[in-house]
Scaffold this active site. Structure first.
Site, PDB file in Angstrom:
ATOM      1  N   SER A 183       0.798  -1.227   0.000  1.00  0.00           N
ATOM      2  CA  SER A 183       0.000   0.000   0.000  1.00  0.00           C
ATOM      3  C   SER A 183       0.832   1.280   0.000  1.00  0.00           C
ATOM      4  CB  SER A 183      -0.940  -0.003   1.198  1.00  0.00           C
ATOM      5  OG  SER A 183      -0.196   0.028   2.389  1.00  0.00           O
ATOM      6  N   HIS A 211      -5.731  -4.383  -1.828  1.00  0.00           N
ATOM      7  CA  HIS A 211      -5.472  -3.216  -2.690  1.00  0.00           C
ATOM      8  C   HIS A 211      -5.388  -3.597  -4.169  1.00  0.00           C
ATOM      9  CE1 HIS A 211      -4.885   0.179   0.027  1.00  0.00           C
ATOM     10  NE2 HIS A 211      -4.264  -0.641   0.852  1.00  0.00           N
ATOM     11  N   LYS A 242     -12.765  -1.578   0.074  1.00  0.00           N
ATOM     12  CA  LYS A 242     -11.945  -0.733  -0.811  1.00  0.00           C
ATOM     13  C   LYS A 242     -12.623  -0.651  -2.182  1.00  0.00           C
ATOM     14  CE  LYS A 242      -7.698  -0.967   1.808  1.00  0.00           C
ATOM     15  NZ  LYS A 242      -7.266  -2.075   2.673  1.00  0.00           N
TER      16      LYS A 242
HETATM   17  C1  LIG Z   1      -7.223  -2.511   4.068  1.00  0.00           C
HETATM   18  C2  LIG Z   1      -6.504  -3.791   4.215  1.00  0.00           C
HETATM   19  C3  LIG Z   1      -6.941  -4.769   5.118  1.00  0.00           C
HETATM   20  C4  LIG Z   1      -8.079  -4.535   6.051  1.00  0.00           C
HETATM   21  O1  LIG Z   1      -9.309  -4.584   5.395  1.00  0.00           O
HETATM   22  P1  LIG Z   1     -10.637  -4.249   6.236  1.00  0.00           P
HETATM   23  O2  LIG Z   1     -11.697  -4.982   5.525  1.00  0.00           O
HETATM   24  O3  LIG Z   1     -10.781  -2.772   6.219  1.00  0.00           O
HETATM   25  O4  LIG Z   1     -10.405  -4.772   7.617  1.00  0.00           O
HETATM   26  C5  LIG Z   1      -6.264  -5.975   5.142  1.00  0.00           C
HETATM   27  N1  LIG Z   1      -5.191  -6.201   4.358  1.00  0.00           N
HETATM   28  C6  LIG Z   1      -4.730  -5.278   3.508  1.00  0.00           C
HETATM   29  C7  LIG Z   1      -3.551  -5.589   2.654  1.00  0.00           C
HETATM   30  C8  LIG Z   1      -5.361  -4.043   3.416  1.00  0.00           C
HETATM   31  O5  LIG Z   1      -4.887  -3.126   2.583  1.00  0.00           O
END
Ligand SMILES: *Cc1c(COP(=O)(O)O)cnc(C)c1O
Length: 396
Positions: A183, A211, A242
């Protein structure tokens, strides 16, 4: 009896502030979308949401959620195995498996939970987990909950991964785990090489597609599409928070025996409430839209290419990216904060990141491009970056 603890917390909070690391939250008073309202200020263009496909305020998803409120009510008030499994949950799990070309799917309240609940039910002290050093916090926490022997390799470093795999030959089973897209830089895990090493050293692979899903690959099916490995990776995890509408919810998808075991033993699944039916319904709708057309993914890819080229053309130092994350390197922590604050005054909403979120001396502004952005939004963003870049001496 609170006095001593209160004093302790007050001191700790002050030291976080003194170190300049205190996180203040800006309040958005509009729906999440390309143009948002922050506090009482003027509208700004949002370049720091994970809203990659621009679906967070999509009318079709809102309509699907509203309809499910009428047909299925508000909440489930139960975990899945007691009385929290609805027809919509089953259908959403099937939609996710179809999207990724996997055998079965299990839903969680979040991807944080999916990652927290994936290792401990599958592996024990006889096994090995081999983890990329830049993996998400939820993977790190999930690994901590599991008794497997732990190995770690530097980000995307295949020589180190191979060393770990050699050492781990004495364990019974081996699982390599990596984020699909990292990220902070926007780089994609070299899944072709990881998969080849896994074959060579008898290991399984898990990819967190949070992501990358909806973003990476010609049709946004994630890293397994990009590397032509659909159906080949044992475990994928991901989020509905996301690209996929941005509400809430997570999942693990992959080999059917793995998913079956998680339904029996994964603690965040067994001991936490089901996602609301309206979220499941909107999720189903979202995957229907994705299988009908590729236009959002196409627009996202075009937007990202356009933005990165324009920023490079303007003279900015951009980390190589294969995702919708564009790291504008500034290298200096105070500069990154000042730059982001000035951009907000110019109507561009972004966040500056610096140590310890990124390595020392690697401060940056992370721009997240979305299919919700129009060309004029991207042009405004580049123009504002250029103006502030000159003002602050980043550009000549
Ligand atoms: C955002 C993210 C998470 C967490 O996701 P949520 O559903 O918001 O708990 C887990 N792993 C990665 C790589 C992320 O970018």
């Amino acid at each position: 009896m609170y006095n001593n603890f209160q004093k302790y917390l007050q001191d700790e909070l002050q030291s976080i502030k003194d170190a300049g690391l205190y996180k203040n939250e800006r309040v958005i008073t509009s729906p999440q979308q390309a143009q948002i309202k922050v506090g009482d200020g003027d509208d700004v263009l949002n370049f720091c949401a994970n809203n990659y496909l621009g679906l967070a305020n999509n009318p079709e998803l809102i309509a699907a959620a509203k309809e499910a409120l009428d047909t299925h009510g508000y909440g489930m008030s139960s975990v899945r195995f007691i009385c929290g499994t609805g027809d919509l949950h089953k259908k959403l799990e099937e939609s996710i498996a179809n999207f990724f070309g996997t055998e079965d799917t299990i839903l969680y309240a979040s991807c944080f939970d999916a990652n927290g609940g994936v290792f401990e039910p599958l592996l024990d002290e006889n096994d090995a987990i081999i983890s990329d050093a830049l993996n998400h916090a939820s993977i790190i926490d999930g690994v901590r909950l599991c008794k497997a022997v732990r190995y770690r390799y530097a980000n995307a470093n295949m020589e180190e991964l191979e060393e770990c795999l050699k050492k781990a030959q004495s364990q019974r089973h081996r699982l390599i785990v990596t984020d699909g897209v990292f990220s902070m830089d926007g780089n994609v895990a070299p899944l072709d090489k990881i998969h080849a090493l896994a074959e060579k050293y008898d290991a399984m692979v898990m990819v967190d597609e949070s992501h990358s899903a909806g973003v990476v690959g010609h049709t946004g099916r994630g890293t397994t599409e990009l590397y032509n490995l659909r159906g080949e990776i044992e475990i994928l995890t991901g989020t509905l928070g996301k690209s996929f509408g941005g509400a809430v919810g997570g999942f693990t998808t992959g080999k059917k025996e793995i998913i079956a075991m998680l339904r029996q033993r994964s603690r965040p699944y067994l001991f936490s409430n089901s996602i609301p039916p309206m979220i499941a319904a909107a999720g189903i709708k979202m995957f229907e839209m994705m299988s009908a057309t590729n236009k959002l993914q196409d627009k996202l890819h075009a937007n990202t290419d356009y933005f990165v080229a324009a920023m490079k053309g303007a003279g900015f130092d951009i980390k190589p990216t294969q995702s919708a994350i564009c790291a504008v390197m500034l290298y200096d922590a105070p500069l990154s904060q000042k730059f982001a604050a000035r951009l907000q005054e110019e109507g561009i909403y972004v966040t500056g990141f610096y140590y310890p979120v990124v390595p020392k001396g690697q401060a940056r502004i992370r721009v997240q491009v979305s299919a919700g952005h129009e060309k004029e939004h991207l042009d405004k963003c580049v123009a504002a970056f250029t103006k502030i870049g000159k003002e602050l001496g980043v550009l000549k």
